[in-house]
Scaffold this motif. Structure first.
Motif, mmCIF file in Angstrom:
data_model
loop_
_atom_site.group_PDB
_atom_site.id
_atom_site.type_symbol
_atom_site.label_atom_id
_atom_site.label_comp_id
_atom_site.label_asym_id
_atom_site.label_seq_id
_atom_site.Cartn_x
_atom_site.Cartn_y
_atom_site.Cartn_z
ATOM 1 N N ASN A 82 -54.305 -4.846 2.397
ATOM 2 C CA ASN A 82 -54.809 -6.100 1.828
ATOM 3 C C ASN A 82 -54.028 -6.518 0.582
ATOM 4 O O ASN A 82 -54.405 -7.449 -0.101
ATOM 5 C CB ASN A 82 -56.305 -5.988 1.513
ATOM 6 C CG ASN A 82 -56.594 -4.909 0.489
ATOM 7 O OD1 ASN A 82 -55.703 -4.259 -0.022
ATOM 8 N ND2 ASN A 82 -57.867 -4.716 0.202
ATOM 9 N N THR A 83 -52.947 -5.836 0.304
ATOM 10 C CA THR A 83 -52.126 -6.147 -0.867
ATOM 11 C C THR A 83 -50.904 -6.981 -0.524
ATOM 12 O O THR A 83 -50.031 -7.157 -1.364
ATOM 13 C CB THR A 83 -51.662 -4.837 -1.543
ATOM 14 O OG1 THR A 83 -50.944 -4.069 -0.581
ATOM 15 C CG2 THR A 83 -52.842 -4.053 -2.072
ATOM 16 N N VAL A 84 -50.824 -7.505 0.704
ATOM 17 C CA VAL A 84 -49.663 -8.307 1.086
ATOM 18 C C VAL A 84 -50.050 -9.776 1.223
ATOM 19 O O VAL A 84 -51.208 -10.117 1.452
ATOM 20 C CB VAL A 84 -48.998 -7.803 2.391
ATOM 21 C CG1 VAL A 84 -48.534 -6.369 2.241
ATOM 22 C CG2 VAL A 84 -49.905 -7.958 3.579
ATOM 23 N N GLU A 85 -49.050 -10.625 1.068
ATOM 24 C CA GLU A 85 -49.218 -12.074 1.213
ATOM 25 C C GLU A 85 -49.116 -12.415 2.699
ATOM 26 O O GLU A 85 -48.021 -12.608 3.221
ATOM 27 C CB GLU A 85 -48.130 -12.812 0.428
ATOM 28 C CG GLU A 85 -48.214 -12.657 -1.067
ATOM 29 C CD GLU A 85 -49.330 -13.487 -1.675
ATOM 30 O OE1 GLU A 85 -49.929 -14.332 -0.972
ATOM 31 O OE2 GLU A 85 -49.609 -13.288 -2.860
ATOM 32 N N MET A 86 -50.226 -12.485 3.387
ATOM 33 C CA MET A 86 -50.246 -12.711 4.837
ATOM 34 C C MET A 86 -49.577 -14.033 5.221
ATOM 35 O O MET A 86 -48.951 -14.129 6.269
ATOM 36 C CB MET A 86 -51.674 -12.711 5.368
ATOM 37 C CG MET A 86 -52.415 -11.428 5.128
ATOM 38 S SD MET A 86 -51.841 -10.126 6.195
ATOM 39 C CE MET A 86 -53.064 -8.882 5.880
ATOM 40 N N ASP A 87 -49.714 -15.052 4.385
ATOM 41 C CA ASP A 87 -49.180 -16.377 4.712
ATOM 42 C C ASP A 87 -47.698 -16.524 4.411
ATOM 43 O O ASP A 87 -47.123 -17.570 4.688
ATOM 44 C CB ASP A 87 -49.956 -17.459 3.954
ATOM 45 C CG ASP A 87 -51.416 -17.518 4.377
ATOM 46 O OD1 ASP A 87 -51.701 -17.180 5.543
ATOM 47 O OD2 ASP A 87 -52.256 -17.903 3.552
ATOM 48 N N SER A 88 -47.068 -15.502 3.854
ATOM 49 C CA SER A 88 -45.659 -15.612 3.446
ATOM 50 C C SER A 88 -44.735 -14.680 4.226
ATOM 51 O O SER A 88 -43.613 -14.428 3.805
ATOM 52 C CB SER A 88 -45.537 -15.313 1.954
ATOM 53 O OG SER A 88 -46.312 -16.234 1.213
ATOM 54 N N LEU A 134 -38.479 -8.296 9.458
ATOM 55 C CA LEU A 134 -39.639 -8.966 8.883
ATOM 56 C C LEU A 134 -39.689 -8.653 7.401
ATOM 57 O O LEU A 134 -39.472 -7.498 7.001
ATOM 58 C CB LEU A 134 -40.935 -8.493 9.533
ATOM 59 C CG LEU A 134 -41.194 -9.016 10.934
ATOM 60 C CD1 LEU A 134 -40.483 -8.174 11.961
ATOM 61 C CD2 LEU A 134 -42.660 -9.051 11.196
ATOM 62 N N LEU A 135 -39.959 -9.656 6.608
ATOM 63 C CA LEU A 135 -40.133 -9.498 5.165
ATOM 64 C C LEU A 135 -41.594 -9.815 4.872
ATOM 65 O O LEU A 135 -42.066 -10.925 5.138
ATOM 66 C CB LEU A 135 -39.209 -10.443 4.400
ATOM 67 C CG LEU A 135 -39.255 -10.339 2.889
ATOM 68 C CD1 LEU A 135 -38.691 -8.982 2.440
ATOM 69 C CD2 LEU A 135 -38.474 -11.464 2.262
ATOM 70 N N ILE A 136 -42.313 -8.816 4.364
ATOM 71 C CA ILE A 136 -43.744 -8.951 4.107
ATOM 72 C C ILE A 136 -43.961 -8.794 2.603
ATOM 73 O O ILE A 136 -44.012 -7.683 2.086
ATOM 74 C CB ILE A 136 -44.542 -7.887 4.891
ATOM 75 C CG1 ILE A 136 -44.185 -7.956 6.379
ATOM 76 C CG2 ILE A 136 -46.031 -8.066 4.667
ATOM 77 C CD1 ILE A 136 -44.754 -6.824 7.207
ATOM 78 N N PRO A 137 -44.071 -9.910 1.880
ATOM 79 C CA PRO A 137 -44.199 -9.831 0.422
ATOM 80 C C PRO A 137 -45.551 -9.266 -0.021
ATOM 81 O O PRO A 137 -46.567 -9.471 0.640
ATOM 82 C CB PRO A 137 -44.033 -11.274 -0.050
ATOM 83 C CG PRO A 137 -44.044 -12.127 1.147
ATOM 84 C CD PRO A 137 -44.017 -11.275 2.362
ATOM 85 N N ASP A 197 -42.104 -5.951 -1.819
ATOM 86 C CA ASP A 197 -42.393 -6.246 -0.426
ATOM 87 C C ASP A 197 -42.252 -5.026 0.471
ATOM 88 O O ASP A 197 -41.846 -3.962 0.026
ATOM 89 C CB ASP A 197 -41.462 -7.350 0.084
ATOM 90 C CG ASP A 197 -39.992 -7.048 -0.161
ATOM 91 O OD1 ASP A 197 -39.565 -5.881 0.012
ATOM 92 O OD2 ASP A 197 -39.245 -7.971 -0.529
ATOM 93 N N PHE A 198 -42.606 -5.240 1.744
ATOM 94 C CA PHE A 198 -42.306 -4.305 2.820
ATOM 95 C C PHE A 198 -41.235 -4.971 3.656
ATOM 96 O O PHE A 198 -41.286 -6.179 3.907
ATOM 97 C CB PHE A 198 -43.534 -4.027 3.697
ATOM 98 C CG PHE A 198 -44.606 -3.232 3.026
ATOM 99 C CD1 PHE A 198 -44.532 -1.852 2.980
ATOM 100 C CD2 PHE A 198 -45.695 -3.863 2.456
ATOM 101 C CE1 PHE A 198 -45.528 -1.108 2.370
ATOM 102 C CE2 PHE A 198 -46.694 -3.134 1.849
ATOM 103 C CZ PHE A 198 -46.613 -1.752 1.798
#
Length: 147
Positions: free
Chosen positions: A110-116, A128-131, A49-50
């Motif tokens: 585009n490699t992150v899970e926008m909905d999570s 913020l946790l951006i998986p 994640d970021f």
């Protein structure tokens, strides 16, 4: 894979060198400064994640507005604008901290899970946790036996 900046910001001489030195490695910070103070941001990339941390002490979680528009993540606050105006016989003789109004925007890869995406405000830090998507995560090294 970096969070990429959207910039309408004209750098000052001190931030020019910061941007110059980190441009290729960390090209993700952008801001609109409406109050004279811009919160600092840390962004850490892990395999999964970021993790974004925004230093905004003295605020409440209700003061923030987070928005995801396609691949643009925007963090903003208009809180504290009224607090800057003192009532009665009180006035500031010195005022050094105020994050009353700010806006920071980040292009997400585009490699992150926008909905999570998860957000939490605690102890003056907005986190913020951006998986990342499974296919974007680094695979462990595999040893191949020679026969």
């Amino acid at each position: 894979m970096n969070l990429v900046k959207r910039s309408n910001y004209v750098p000052t001489s001190s931030s020019f060198f910061d941007d110059f030195l980190t441009k290729d490695l960390f090209d993700w910070s952008s801001w609109t400064d409406q109050s004279g103070s811009v919160p600092r941001v840390n962004i850490v990339e892990t395999n999964d994640d970021f993790r974004v941390e925004v230093a905004v002490p003295g605020m409440k979680k209700e003061d923030f507005h987070l928005e995801l528009d396609n691949d643009m993540l925007t963090i903003q606050s208009d809180a504290g604008v009224e607090d800057a105006q003192m009532n009665g016989n009180m006035k500031f003789t010195r005022k050094e901290f105020d994050y009353g109004s700010f806006k920071r925007s980040f292009y997400l890869p585009n490699t992150v899970e926008m909905d999570s995406i998860e957000a939490k405000y605690q102890d003056g830090i907005l986190r913020l946790l951006i998986p990342k998507k499974e296919e974007a995560r680094k695979k462990p090294i595999k040893t191949i036996a020679i026969t």
